[in-house]
Structures are given as structure tokens and as C-alpha cells.
Write an enzyme that holds these catalytic residues in place. Structure first.
Site, PDB file in Angstrom:
ATOM      1  N   CYS A  33       1.044  -1.331  -0.116  1.00 17.97           N
ATOM      2  CA  CYS A  33      -0.290  -0.024  -0.345  1.00 17.97           C
ATOM      3  C   CYS A  33       0.816   1.305  -0.166  1.00 17.97           C
ATOM      4  CB  CYS A  33      -0.972   0.328   1.432  1.00 17.97           C
ATOM      5  SG  CYS A  33      -2.455  -0.741   1.254  1.00 17.97           S
ATOM      6  N   CYS A  37      -3.076   4.874   3.014  1.00 15.82           N
ATOM      7  CA  CYS A  37      -4.150   3.628   2.394  1.00 15.82           C
ATOM      8  C   CYS A  37      -5.373   4.047   3.497  1.00 15.82           C
ATOM      9  CB  CYS A  37      -3.239   2.291   1.826  1.00 15.82           C
ATOM     10  SG  CYS A  37      -5.279   1.605   1.911  1.00 15.82           S
ATOM     11  N   CYS A  64      -2.480  -3.343  -3.637  1.00 14.64           N
ATOM     12  CA  CYS A  64      -3.810  -2.986  -2.700  1.00 14.64           C
ATOM     13  C   CYS A  64      -4.787  -2.020  -3.692  1.00 14.64           C
ATOM     14  CB  CYS A  64      -3.568  -1.995  -2.133  1.00 14.64           C
ATOM     15  SG  CYS A  64      -5.016  -1.560  -0.626  1.00 14.64           S
TER      16      CYS A  64
HETATM   17 ZN    ZN Z   1      -3.781   0.025   0.157  1.00 14.52          ZN
END
Ligand code: ZN
Length: 187
Positions: A33, A37, A64
Site C-alpha cells: 500500500c 491507505c 492494494c
Molecule cells: Zn492500500
């Protein structure tokens, strides 16, 4: 690499400060990520830091689906424009902002601005502005003793009846009723 205090702090706060500079692999989920995030915050011991997405992917992490570190558009000029508009909407919500005015400030056509903003955020600037105004109105009604007319002006409505109608449409109850509900909860 383990996350520094500073980096983990930006993850807690969902700050975008280190986005693009570091990528965080979440060992427990196998996902990589951006530090900002908005998915559930991983435990610190489950975070593995990389300075490029490629390294993280090579180590077996999948990008992600939520923060899209693999999405090349995220820090594009379009995203910058949308970000700039959001800043204006948040800081000047009491002003009579219009698409034409925003476009003039950003030196682009209203049509172009509308399209870019919607593509990046999923909403039109007008809709986004209304949501920001209603959020602030809810907060003022719940947390202050300001009269409805004052609240209306602070969130950019010149007429309190127009404000009341709009508020009711968005919140499902009138500003007065909303305040009473919140007041009851507070006691
Ligand atoms: Zn993420």
C-alpha cells in the site's frame, strides 16, 4: 525494512506525506500500500517498508486495490488539479463558489475542470462542495449554539430557508430537529 516512528505515524494519520517515497507491505495480508491507505491500519510488526513498488512486488506483495500504488494516475496533473479544487472547497466554503469561478482561478474551462474533477473524485465539484457544507453544518448544529441563520451563512447559504430545505433533503431532518436530536444525545 521496518517502519520508522515517523512513517508509522503517517500511516496512523492516513497522511499522504510519504506516498510515492515509501511503499508498505503488509505481511499479514500480502498486500502493498501507500502509507496513507485508508484500509484497516496494520499492526506495526506486520509492516515491511520498501522504497519502490517493484521491490515490494518482487518480495511477493500484491498492489492494494484500494489505494492503488500501481496506479500511475494517482499523482498525475489531473490529481493535482482535483486536489487544488478540494483545497478551495474546504477553505472557502462560505463563499459563493461556482464552477465558473473555480475554473477561472485554475485557468481552465469549466467543462474541462468538471470532467477532470469528476474522473478523479467520482463527484462533481458542486456535489462535493455541498457535502462539505453539510458536514460542517452538522458539526455546527451539534457543537455550537449558533442560530440557524448564522450556521447557514457560515456554510455559504445566503438564505436560511434555502439552507433548511437543502439540509433536510440531505440529512432527512430539519436543522432544528437535527440539533435537538444531537442535544438529546449529549445530555
Ligand atoms: Zn492500500
Amino acid at each position: 525494512m521496518e517502519p520508522s516512528d515517523e512513517l508509522y505515524e503517517t500511516m496512523v494519520k492516513r497522511s499522504a506525506r510519504f506516498d510515492g517515497r515509501y511503499y508498505v507491505g503488509i505481511v499479514s495480508t500480502g498486500i502493498v500500500c501507500f502509507p496513507s491507505c485508508r484500509s484497516r491500519l496494520p499492526k506495526r510488526e506486520n509492516v515491511c517498508v520498501y522504497s519502490s513498488l517493484e521491490e515490494a512486488v518482487q518480495a511477493g506483495f500484491r498492489p492494494c486495490k484500494r489505494c492503488r500504488p500501481d496506479h500511475p494516475d494517482r499523482h498525475s496533473p489531473d490529481a493535482e488539479i482535483a486536489h487544488g479544487v478540494m483545497g478551495i472547497l474546504h477553505t472557502r466554503l462560505e463563499e459563493p463558489l461556482t464552477l465558473t469561478l473555480l475554473a477561472a482561478e485554475l485557468n481552465m474551462s469549466p467543462y474541462h475542470l468538471q470532467r477532470i474533477f469528476k474522473r478523479v473524485t467520482g463527484l462533481s465539484p458542486a456535489r462535493q462542495l455541498l457535502m462539505i457544507r453539510m458536514d460542517k453544518a452538522r458539526r455546527l448544529l451539534a457543537e455550537s449554539d449558533q442560530e440557524i441563520g448564522e450556521v447557514a451563512r457560515e456554510v455559504g447559504f445566503r438564505s436560511s430557508s434555502h439552507f433548511s430545505v437543502t439540509f433536510k433533503k440531505e440529512a432527512g431532518v430539519s436543522p432544528q430537529a437535527y440539533r435537538i436530536q444531537k442535544g438529546d444525545l449529549r445530555e
